[in-house]
Every structure is written in C-alpha cells, then in structure tokens.
Design a protein around this motif. Structure first.
Motif, short mmCIF file in Angstrom:
data_model
loop_
_atom_site.label_atom_id
_atom_site.label_comp_id
_atom_site.label_asym_id
_atom_site.label_seq_id
_atom_site.Cartn_x
_atom_site.Cartn_y
_atom_site.Cartn_z
N UNK A 1 0.83 -1.21 0.00
CA UNK A 1 0.00 0.00 0.00
C UNK A 1 0.86 1.26 0.00
N UNK A 2 1.98 1.22 0.71
CA UNK A 2 2.89 2.37 0.73
C UNK A 2 3.42 2.65 -0.67
N UNK A 3 3.82 1.60 -1.37
CA UNK A 3 4.33 1.76 -2.74
C UNK A 3 3.23 2.29 -3.65
N UNK A 4 1.99 1.80 -3.44
CA UNK A 4 0.86 2.30 -4.23
C UNK A 4 0.64 3.78 -3.97
N UNK A 5 0.80 4.21 -2.70
CA UNK A 5 0.67 5.62 -2.35
C UNK A 5 1.71 6.48 -3.05
N UNK A 6 2.94 5.96 -3.17
CA UNK A 6 4.00 6.69 -3.88
C UNK A 6 3.63 6.88 -5.35
N UNK A 7 3.05 5.85 -5.95
CA UNK A 7 2.64 5.93 -7.36
C UNK A 7 1.56 6.99 -7.54
N UNK A 8 0.55 6.99 -6.69
CA UNK A 8 -0.55 7.95 -6.81
C UNK A 8 -0.04 9.37 -6.56
N UNK A 9 0.81 9.53 -5.56
CA UNK A 9 1.39 10.85 -5.27
C UNK A 9 2.23 11.34 -6.45
N UNK A 10 3.00 10.44 -7.05
CA UNK A 10 3.82 10.81 -8.21
C UNK A 10 2.94 11.24 -9.38
N UNK B 1 -0.08 12.60 -9.16
CA UNK B 1 -0.64 13.90 -8.81
C UNK B 1 0.41 15.00 -9.01
N UNK B 2 1.64 14.67 -8.66
CA UNK B 2 2.75 15.62 -8.84
C UNK B 2 2.99 15.90 -10.32
N UNK B 3 2.99 14.85 -11.13
CA UNK B 3 3.21 15.01 -12.57
C UNK B 3 2.07 15.80 -13.21
N UNK B 4 0.85 15.55 -12.77
CA UNK B 4 -0.30 16.27 -13.29
C UNK B 4 -0.23 17.76 -12.95
N UNK B 5 0.21 18.04 -11.73
CA UNK B 5 0.37 19.44 -11.32
C UNK B 5 1.43 20.14 -12.16
N UNK B 6 2.52 19.44 -12.45
CA UNK B 6 3.57 20.00 -13.28
C UNK B 6 3.09 20.28 -14.69
N UNK B 7 2.28 19.36 -15.23
CA UNK B 7 1.73 19.55 -16.58
C UNK B 7 0.77 20.74 -16.61
N UNK B 8 -0.05 20.88 -15.56
CA UNK B 8 -0.99 22.01 -15.51
C UNK B 8 -0.27 23.34 -15.45
N UNK B 9 0.82 23.38 -14.66
CA UNK B 9 1.60 24.61 -14.57
C UNK B 9 2.28 24.93 -15.88
N UNK B 10 2.71 23.86 -16.57
CA UNK B 10 3.37 24.05 -17.87
C UNK B 10 2.38 24.59 -18.90
N UNK B 11 1.16 24.04 -18.87
CA UNK B 11 0.13 24.49 -19.82
C UNK B 11 -0.30 25.93 -19.52
N UNK B 12 -0.37 26.27 -18.23
CA UNK B 12 -0.77 27.61 -17.83
C UNK B 12 0.28 28.64 -18.22
N UNK B 13 1.57 28.19 -18.16
CA UNK B 13 2.67 29.09 -18.51
C UNK B 13 2.78 29.30 -20.00
#
Length: 468
Positions: free
Chosen positions: A445-454, A456-468
C-alpha cells in the motif's frame, strides 16, 4: 525539537526511525508484554513532539517487530497486534480527516471506499463479531496507508519528492532488519521447522512463512534502488544484496514467493526492454524446475489437475494436490455453491466462514482458503471480490499512466517496479490469501501511495506548464 531544525531532514528522519525501531525490537524480545506500553508512549511522543512524517516513518520502520506480539494477548482474546492496529488506524484516520490536502475524491478512494462499505455487512454475518471486526480492520488499513503516504509525500513538496520517497523505501528496509537478523541467527544455529517434508528457515512471528513475505516486500525496493543508482559501486551493492535476498527466499521454501519473484523479475525486465536478460532468466528458472524435486512435484500436480479436469471435473481432482490446496478450494467452492444463500453469495458468508467450511475439507480442519480470490469470494461475496478486482485494476491504470506520462527517469523507474509488483501480486494471489498478509499489505500500500502521489505531482507540473 532539534530534529526539526536539522539541516539534513532526510537523514534525521531515517536515523530516528531506525534507532527507535531497533530499541523497541530489543525491548520486545527481552520483555514481551511490557514493551507494549513503551511502544505506545514512544509512538504518541513522536506524534506530538515532532513532525507528522516522523510518526509515519516510525510506524513503517517498526512494523517488522510488531508480529513478535502475535501470540500475546492483552485482555480476553484481544491480541496485542490488534491493539496496535487500532492505535495506528486511529492515527491514520486522524491525520486524513484533519489534513489540509483533500484527497477524498481520488478514484482509488471511491473504489476502495465502496469495497470497505460492502465489507461491513460480512462483519455482522460472522459468528464471532470480534473476529469479524478485526478482519474488517485489516481490510481498512491498506487504503489508510495509501492516503497517508500520498499526504506525507505531497506535504513535503515537489522539491523533496525524491527524498521523501527514498525515506519511505528505506523505512521498508529498516522494518526488515530485525526479522532478517533473527533469520540469520536461526540459519546459523540450524533452527528450522519441517513443513510438507521440507526444512524451512524462518523467524519469529505469526506463522512460518511470515519472513518470506518480508523478503517479497524488500526485494522490489532493492530493485528500485538498483534502477535509480547512477554509480556502478551502488548498483553492485544492490545486486549483491538482492542475491543474498534470493538465497534467503530459497531457504524459506515458500514456493508462492518463488513464483512471485520470478514473475516480478520477468515483468520488470520486459518493461525495461532488457530482452537479453529475459532469456537467461527463463533458462535459470527452467534449471530450477529441473533440479528442484519439490518444484517438479508442483508442475507434476498441475499436469494431473489438467487431466482430471477433463475426465472427472474439479470436484473429482485428488484433494491432496498442490500441498492440499485443491481440497481446501473444493470444500470452499462446495460451500459457496450449495450451502450459501443468494444474499450470502452476493455479499459474503462472514469473515469466519472457514470454521463452517472445515467439515467439508478433506482434513476436517479450520484452514484459510489459500487463494486471495477464493478468500474474498467466501468472506465478502461476489460484490466484494468484483470491487477489489476493480481496485487492483485501478492501481494498474495509475501505474501505466505514470510510466507513460512521467518526464523524469525516477518516476518511470518507480512505475516500472510497481507494475512488476502488481503482476506478481495477481499471480501469487491464486496460491495464498495475500489480503490477510498484513505485513505485506503495509508496504504494498505504501508503494501504491508513492505511485498515486507521483501521478498527482506530474499532473500538477503539466498544468503549470500548460498555464505558462
């Protein structure tokens, strides 16, 4: 408070978790039940006097010593491990509810939340209500661990993502240290048990195969560190360490884990397109099949099973095949088909149905189903099994999404290892009741949490890139 001001937070977190875990390990071994109070006091001290991630790291790193308490009871039939599970569950719930980051709407939570809701009914279908609640609590913990992992990783920020993920992985290895030292001690002293005619070296804990699932947990973490290491010396270190783990896995004689490791390595090399390695791996496992009499026996069982299915059907197969698993599955399937009501087929027979099934087993003993899908079918019904399979499918989706869309190599390596874990998990679940291997479920479950967090992090980076 000095820990908060330390310049290298990653090192402080790791040292704190390892140091406290080792102290508790020695204390538990020497004083047994007296250590429970010590454990609880230390646990709450970490929560209230340091940052929240210290408590989380401590929980992960100390998990390896908790199973020493398995046979120790507090009051009545309430086990120490159940007492600690309640404490940890309350902490996780407290953190999730009062966190500033809202993750309730995550797809994984909707699916597993439905599963947990469905599993409430089998608690009341159980003859022993306390046992039913304890089983439900075990099923609840994985999703709490996933969410807390996500919250901890996201709270640390993008800049500390790798350090936080590494710290979580190191805590997994830290949890393995105390059982590993005890295993080495038993091996050197020749202390072992004989099961199914084979010598098995294990360690303290709830059951003989417990240590095998710690090995199955730590091995992919080492594989991940190997894949992220840039220096040859570090790669060589992890390669040697994994070779030691493989030797230990062999000596435990837990053939389910043998199969899991084989599938994991095959899937990992396939994802990395290491086609030159796949052929030698297949040759190596083929050699094991040829040289190992017990593995040959298993394949011989499979051949007999296939022949019997064509001529006599499933219930006509010799129940002693696959180390008695066929007989266990026959008893459970017979109960499900002919003794369960329509409602029980849909929603489950309760978490202690194995007691009722025991009269149908060829050994007449109360035995776990030894098949994750059969366990969920019997305990939580068709609905519970279906939703749990959706949960595993969602984890596959999250993992492949990260592998496909991640820009940095670290996240891709994380995805590759977890996809390999998932394939191994799906296969090994046919031969054992993985959902009740709580020490494995913690780190899965911990490893699964790392995947989901990663993701969400990648999606946030893409959104910031698109906004910029």
């Amino acid at each position: 408070m000095l820990a908060i001001k330390a310049p290298n937070e990653k090192t402080v977190n790791l040292v704190l978790a390892v140091f406290i875990s080792l102290i508790f390990g020695v204390t538990i071994i020497q004083y047994d039940i007296k250590a429970v109070a010590f454990l609880a006091v230390g646990f709450f001290a970490i929560i209230f006097f340091t940052r929240i991630q210290y408590a989380f790291y401590f929980i992960l790193a100390s998990r390896g010593i908790v199973d020493i308490f398995y046979s120790v009871e507090t009051t009545g039939s309430f086990k120490v491990t159940q007492y600690l599970a309640v404490v940890v569950t309350l902490f996780f719930l407290w953190y999730i509810v009062f966190s500033d980051l809202s993750i309730i709407r995550l797809g994984i939570n909707k699916i597993y939340g439905t599963f947990i809701a469905l599993c409430i009914l089998p608690v009341f279908f159980s003859q022993n209500l306390m046992e039913g609640f304890a089983s439900w609590l075990k099923l609840l913990q994985p999703i709490l661990i996933i969410n807390v992992t996500v919250l901890i990783v996201l709270a640390m920020g993008n800049k500390l993502f790798k350090k936080t993920a590494d710290a979580v992985c190191w805590c997994t290895i830290a949890a393995f240290l105390v059982p590993f030292v005890l295993f080495i001690k038993n091996y050197l002293q020749g202390t072992h048990t004989v099961m199914s005619g084979y010598e098995r070296y294990s360690t303290v804990g709830a059951y003989t195969n417990l240590f095998s699932y710690y090995l199955f947990t730590v091995f992919p973490v080492c594989l991940f560190f190997y894949s992220t290491s840039a220096q040859r010396s570090r790669k060589l270190f992890w390669l040697i360490f994994m070779a030691i783990l493989l030797f230990c896995i062999y000596k435990t004689y837990t053939r389910n884990v043998w199969i899991g490791i084989a599938v994991l390595l095959f899937a990992w090399n396939l994802l990395r397109k290491n086609f030159k390695i796949i052929l030698p791996l297949m040759c190596m496992f083929g050699l094991i099949v040829i040289l190992s009499s017990d593995v040959r026996d298993r394949f011989g069982d499979l051949s007999v099973i296939l022949e019997s299915l064509n001529s006599r059907g499933f219930f006509g197969i010799d129940p002693q095949l696959l180390s008695g698993r066929i007989g266990i599955w026959q008893g459970n399937l017979h109960y499900f088909l002919y003794k369960s009501t329509f409602i029980e087929k849909l929603l489950g027979n309760g978490f202690d149905v194995k007691v009722a099934v025991s009269s149908l087993n060829y050994t007449q003993e109360v035995i776990e189903e030894h098949n994750n899908y059969m366990t969920l079918l019997m305990n939580t019904g068709i609905c519970g099994l279906f939703v749990y399979c959706l949960f595993i499918g969602k984890l596959f989706q999250e993992s492949f999404k990260l592998l496909r869309k991640a820009n940095d190599l670290y996240a891709k390596n994380l995805a590759q290892v977890f996809i390999s874990i998932l394939f191994a998990y799906v296969i090994i679940c046919f031969f054992t009741h993985m959902v009740w291997k709580i020490n494995y479920q913690y780190y899965f479950s911990t490893f699964a949490g790392l995947i989901i967090a990663a993701n969400m992090r990648e999606e946030e980076k893409r959104n910031l890139s698109d906004a910029g």
